[in-house]
Each structure stands twice: as structure tokens, then as C-alpha cells.
Scaffold this motif. Structure first.
Motif, PDB file in Angstrom:
ATOM      1  N   SER A   1       0.828  -1.196   0.000  1.00 25.85           N
ATOM      2  CA  SER A   1       0.000   0.000   0.000  1.00 25.85           C
ATOM      3  C   SER A   1       0.865   1.248   0.000  1.00 25.85           C
ATOM      4  O   SER A   1       1.990   1.248   0.495  1.00 25.85           O
ATOM      5  N   LYS A   2       0.316   2.318  -0.533  1.00 21.15           N
ATOM      6  CA  LYS A   2       1.050   3.572  -0.604  1.00 21.15           C
ATOM      7  C   LYS A   2       1.144   4.224   0.772  1.00 21.15           C
ATOM      8  O   LYS A   2       0.270   4.069   1.614  1.00 21.15           O
ATOM      9  N   VAL A   3       2.212   4.967   0.959  1.00 23.22           N
ATOM     10  CA  VAL A   3       2.346   5.780   2.157  1.00 23.22           C
ATOM     11  C   VAL A   3       1.348   6.930   2.044  1.00 23.22           C
ATOM     12  O   VAL A   3       1.251   7.593   1.003  1.00 23.22           O
ATOM     13  N   SER A   4       0.585   7.172   3.112  1.00 23.63           N
ATOM     14  CA  SER A   4      -0.503   8.147   3.070  1.00 23.63           C
ATOM     15  C   SER A   4      -0.216   9.320   4.001  1.00 23.63           C
ATOM     16  O   SER A   4       0.229   9.133   5.133  1.00 23.63           O
ATOM     17  N   VAL A   5      -0.517  10.522   3.511  1.00 23.50           N
ATOM     18  CA  VAL A   5      -0.309  11.750   4.276  1.00 23.50           C
ATOM     19  C   VAL A   5      -1.607  12.544   4.298  1.00 23.50           C
ATOM     20  O   VAL A   5      -2.293  12.651   3.278  1.00 23.50           O
ATOM     21  N   LEU A   6      -1.924  13.100   5.464  1.00 22.55           N
ATOM     22  CA  LEU A   6      -3.088  13.957   5.609  1.00 22.55           C
ATOM     23  C   LEU A   6      -2.627  15.388   5.850  1.00 22.55           C
ATOM     24  O   LEU A   6      -1.876  15.655   6.796  1.00 22.55           O
ATOM     25  N   VAL A   7      -3.059  16.313   4.994  1.00 22.85           N
ATOM     26  CA  VAL A   7      -2.701  17.727   5.103  1.00 22.85           C
ATOM     27  C   VAL A   7      -3.935  18.485   5.580  1.00 22.85           C
ATOM     28  O   VAL A   7      -4.989  18.420   4.950  1.00 22.85           O
ATOM     29  N   VAL A   8      -3.777  19.219   6.692  1.00 22.79           N
ATOM     30  CA  VAL A   8      -4.913  19.906   7.310  1.00 22.79           C
ATOM     31  C   VAL A   8      -4.597  21.395   7.437  1.00 22.79           C
ATOM     32  O   VAL A   8      -3.651  21.779   8.130  1.00 22.79           O
ATOM     33  N   ASP A   9      -5.378  22.228   6.764  1.00 18.62           N
ATOM     34  CA  ASP A   9      -5.199  23.676   6.844  1.00 18.62           C
ATOM     35  C   ASP A   9      -6.461  24.331   6.297  1.00 18.62           C
ATOM     36  O   ASP A   9      -7.021  23.857   5.308  1.00 18.62           O
ATOM     37  N   ASP A  10      -6.899  25.429   6.924  1.00 24.35           N
ATOM     38  CA  ASP A  10      -8.102  26.096   6.438  1.00 24.35           C
ATOM     39  C   ASP A  10      -7.835  26.948   5.206  1.00 24.35           C
ATOM     40  O   ASP A  10      -8.775  27.389   4.556  1.00 24.35           O
ATOM     41  N   ALA A  11      -6.569  27.180   4.865  1.00 20.40           N
ATOM     42  CA  ALA A  11      -6.219  27.971   3.687  1.00 20.40           C
ATOM     43  C   ALA A  11      -5.872  27.037   2.526  1.00 20.40           C
ATOM     44  O   ALA A  11      -4.913  26.264   2.597  1.00 20.40           O
ATOM     45  N   SER A  12      -6.651  27.114   1.456  1.00 21.80           N
ATOM     46  CA  SER A  12      -6.419  26.229   0.306  1.00 21.80           C
ATOM     47  C   SER A  12      -5.055  26.483  -0.328  1.00 21.80           C
ATOM     48  O   SER A  12      -4.413  25.553  -0.842  1.00 21.80           O
TER      49      SER A  12
ATOM     50  N   GLN B   1       7.294  47.865  -2.831  1.00 19.81           N
ATOM     51  CA  GLN B   1       5.909  47.852  -2.372  1.00 19.81           C
ATOM     52  C   GLN B   1       5.313  46.478  -2.670  1.00 19.81           C
ATOM     53  O   GLN B   1       5.334  46.010  -3.801  1.00 19.81           O
ATOM     54  N   LEU B   2       4.806  45.818  -1.636  1.00 19.95           N
ATOM     55  CA  LEU B   2       4.300  44.456  -1.747  1.00 19.95           C
ATOM     56  C   LEU B   2       2.797  44.431  -1.487  1.00 19.95           C
ATOM     57  O   LEU B   2       2.314  45.069  -0.543  1.00 19.95           O
ATOM     58  N   THR B   3       2.091  43.695  -2.312  1.00 20.44           N
ATOM     59  CA  THR B   3       0.689  43.409  -2.034  1.00 20.44           C
ATOM     60  C   THR B   3       0.613  42.020  -1.419  1.00 20.44           C
ATOM     61  O   THR B   3       0.964  41.027  -2.057  1.00 20.44           O
ATOM     62  N   PHE B   4       0.200  41.970  -0.168  1.00 26.77           N
ATOM     63  CA  PHE B   4       0.166  40.724   0.596  1.00 26.77           C
ATOM     64  C   PHE B   4      -1.293  40.277   0.748  1.00 26.77           C
ATOM     65  O   PHE B   4      -2.095  40.947   1.387  1.00 26.77           O
ATOM     66  N   ARG B   5      -1.653  39.160   0.107  1.00 29.53           N
ATOM     67  CA  ARG B   5      -3.020  38.642   0.152  1.00 29.53           C
ATOM     68  C   ARG B   5      -3.160  37.633   1.294  1.00 29.53           C
ATOM     69  O   ARG B   5      -2.346  36.723   1.443  1.00 29.53           O
ATOM     70  N   PHE B   6      -4.212  37.784   2.087  1.00 33.49           N
ATOM     71  CA  PHE B   6      -4.466  36.857   3.182  1.00 33.49           C
ATOM     72  C   PHE B   6      -5.097  35.569   2.660  1.00 33.49           C
ATOM     73  O   PHE B   6      -5.880  35.592   1.707  1.00 33.49           O
ATOM     74  N   VAL B   7      -4.770  34.452   3.301  1.00 31.73           N
ATOM     75  CA  VAL B   7      -5.354  33.167   2.897  1.00 31.73           C
ATOM     76  C   VAL B   7      -6.112  32.493   4.033  1.00 31.73           C
ATOM     77  O   VAL B   7      -6.787  31.492   3.821  1.00 31.73           O
ATOM     78  N   ASP B   8      -6.011  33.012   5.253  1.00 30.44           N
ATOM     79  CA  ASP B   8      -6.702  32.394   6.392  1.00 30.44           C
ATOM     80  C   ASP B   8      -8.215  32.475   6.219  1.00 30.44           C
ATOM     81  O   ASP B   8      -8.757  33.489   5.772  1.00 30.44           O
ATOM     82  N   GLN B   9      -8.890  31.405   6.614  1.00 34.38           N
ATOM     83  CA  GLN B   9     -10.350  31.383   6.648  1.00 34.38           C
ATOM     84  C   GLN B   9     -10.862  31.341   8.086  1.00 34.38           C
ATOM     85  O   GLN B   9     -12.054  31.141   8.318  1.00 34.38           O
ATOM     86  N   ASP B  10      -9.969  31.498   9.021  1.00 31.85           N
ATOM     87  CA  ASP B  10     -10.295  31.431  10.436  1.00 31.85           C
ATOM     88  C   ASP B  10     -11.109  32.664  10.834  1.00 31.85           C
ATOM     89  O   ASP B  10     -10.663  33.806  10.678  1.00 31.85           O
TER      90      ASP B  10
END
Length: 291
Positions: free
Chosen positions: A2-13, A258-267
Motif C-alpha cells: 500500500s502507498k504511504v498516506s499523508v493527511l494535510v490539514v489547513d483552512d487555507a487552500s 511595495q508588496l501586495t500581501f493577500r491573506f489566505v486564512d479562513q479562520d
């Protein structure tokens, strides 16, 4: 096998995609599932078997710390490798996670090398590294370097070390530009940490100005913006990425960017905190509210 399985958990896609792409490029034989918060991850963990969990700390419904504590209460998950991928690097938070049974940490923002180093370490401890590496191509352009020269020369290329150049004269200090600044923060990039001036702030993004360094930030670099507000010095750690980078001064050797910083949190908690920052800054003319 069987393949090695990993679960990735984060509210930001965006963060989930970064992690999944990095792992698939280096370990093309692994199976990866993802979840938007701890509650969804809990459901997956009760019905599927995983060899590693990579989990954010701050998420809605169930945090990473709550998921970790739940895992350690389950007989079948007590020894499951659990890596916290978080912008929380304070000593008290680290101690709290260690007491809960965390296996390791990856600090946001992270480079591919940093992430892969932690994952390989976890696979090694679990006795899975040989298995997962067996499915990888013998030669690939991994995040640790580009082997194209070796591939072209049959591995016989010689590295020529040039003579050290004379040190360049140190440039005179560049004065800060005349900014209509509305606050300061700290921007954490994979290449290092920089103090930034906040020109504008909204619920979607922040407009920042930073001093140009030897290593230029890159569009789509993941980053963490630390904002401090109030007498209690409360800090908001906002995850995101660089959406745009332009010279602040109208010249090619501009000392400021000058940087435009986009937020990714959904919290929701982070969004509420950000709303308070904007409102507080508006009242005190500390921030310029955005659209």
C-alpha cells in the motif's frame, strides 16, 4: 504494497496546495488527502489509515492542537507522526504542543527544503523513508537542487570554484522614503524576516513597503504578517502570499519595494481580529482602511 498516506490539514487552500505540490514533486508515489479544519480531519482519521499528519494550528471548528490532543487519546493514533505547520513559534505555544504529543514543527512561512526535511525525518523514524523513496524517479529536479548538469555530463561534471572577488565598497545608507505610513509590522518570508510599513489594510490584503535586500521577494512566496496592536501587545499572525511586487520609487535601483500581501486564512477569529485592527487604526489614523 500500500502507498504511504499523508493527511494535510489547513483552512487555507493556498497553503494546502503548496504542501501537496511540494510532497508530490519529491515523493510522487505517496497518497495525499486534505481537510479544511480539524473536524474534517477527525472524520478522515476515523475511517482511513494515515502514516503522517501535517496540520495547521489555528483553524475554525477544531484547531490543530485540539486535533492533536484527540489523536493522542485514540489507541490507534497515539504514535501517528503529527507535524504542526504553524506561524505560532512562541515558547509557550511550543511547550503546549510538545505536552500534547506533537512530533515536530514546521514554521510558516517555510521553504520546500524545510518542509521536506521534516517530512523525511518523520518517515525515517517511522521506517517508511526507503519505501516512499523507492517510488521516486532516480533523477529528478527536486527542491534540494537541480541535477540537469549532472544528467548532461553523466555525473562527471566538476565544480570550479572562482577566486573570491574583492569586497565591494559598502553603499551609503539609503534614507527611508517619505511614506504616509499607517503602522508597522513584521513580514516573515522564506528568505528571512523584514520590518515593513503598512500603507493600507483591508480584510483581503495589506499594502506593505519593505527595504530592498540582497534576496528579492518573489511573487507567490508564502509569508506570515505579524501585526501588534493595543496596550496588551496582542499579536495577529496572518498567513498569506505575495500577490504583487513593484518598485516603490520610480527607478530601477529603488531601495524600497511595495508588496501586495493577500491573506489566505479562513479562520473567523483571525478575520474578527483583523476587523478590530482596521477599526482601531481608522479611529486613531494608524491604518488606512482598504476596500
Amino acid at each position: 504494497m500500500s502507498k504511504v498516506s499523508v493527511l494535510v490539514v489547513d483552512d487555507a487552500s493556498f497553503i494546502r496546495d503548496l504542501i501537496k505540490n511540494c510532497l508530490r514533486n519529491y515523493f510522487p508515489g505517496i497518497r495525499i488527502e486534505d481537510a479544511v479544519n480539524g473536524r474534517k480531519a477527525q472524520t478522515l482519521l476515523t475511517r482511513e489509515s494515515f502514516d503522517l499528519v501535517l496540520c495547521d494550528w489555528e483553524m475554525p471548528e477544531m484547531s490543530g492542537l485540539e486535533l492533536l490532543s484527540w489523536c493522542r487519546e485514540q489507541d490507534q493514533l497515539k504514535t501517528l507522526p503529527f507535524i504542526m505547520v504553524t506561524s505560532r513559534g512562541d515558547k509557550e505555544n511550543v511547550i503546549q504542543a510538545i505536552q500534547a504529543g506533537v512530533s515536530d514543527f514546521v514554521s510558516k512561512p517555510f521553504t520546500n527544503e524545510q518542509l521536506l526535511s521534516k517530512v523525511k525525518k518523520a518517515f525515517t523514524k517511522a521506517g517508511l523513508l526507503d519505501s516512499v523513496m523507492a517510488s521516486a524517479p532516480t533523477r529528478m529536479n527536486s527542491a534540494f537542487g537541480n541535477d540537469s548538469l549532472n544528467a548532461l555530463t553523466g555525473g562527471k561534471a566538476q565544480v570550479v570554484t572562482p577566486a573570491p572577488a574583492a569586497p565591494a565598497p559598502r553603499p551609503a545608507p539609503v534614507p527611508a522614503p517619505a511614506l504616509t505610513s499607517r503602522g508597522q509590522g513584521q513580514l516573515r518570508l522564506p528568505s528571512g524576516t523584514q520590518v515593513c510599513v503598512i500603507k493600507a489594510l483591508s480584510l483581503k490584503e495589506a499594502l506593505l513597503v519593505v527595504r530592498r535586500g540582497e534576496v528579492l521577494p518573489q511573487v507567490l512566496d508564502s509569508a506570515v504578517l505579524d501585526l501588534e496592536q493595543g496596550e496588551s501587545a496582542e499579536v495577529a499572525r496572518l498567513n498569506g502570499y505575495l500577490h504583487a511586487i513593484v518598485a516603490y520609487e520610480p527607478k530601477p535601483d529603488s531601495a524600497w519595494l511595495q508588496l501586495t500581501f493577500r491573506f489566505v486564512d479562513q479562520d473567523a477569529d483571525k478575520m474578527n481580529y483583523l476587523s478590530r485592527l482596521i477599526a482601531h487604526g481608522t479611529a486613531q489614523k494608524h491604518f488606512v482602511p482598504g476596500a
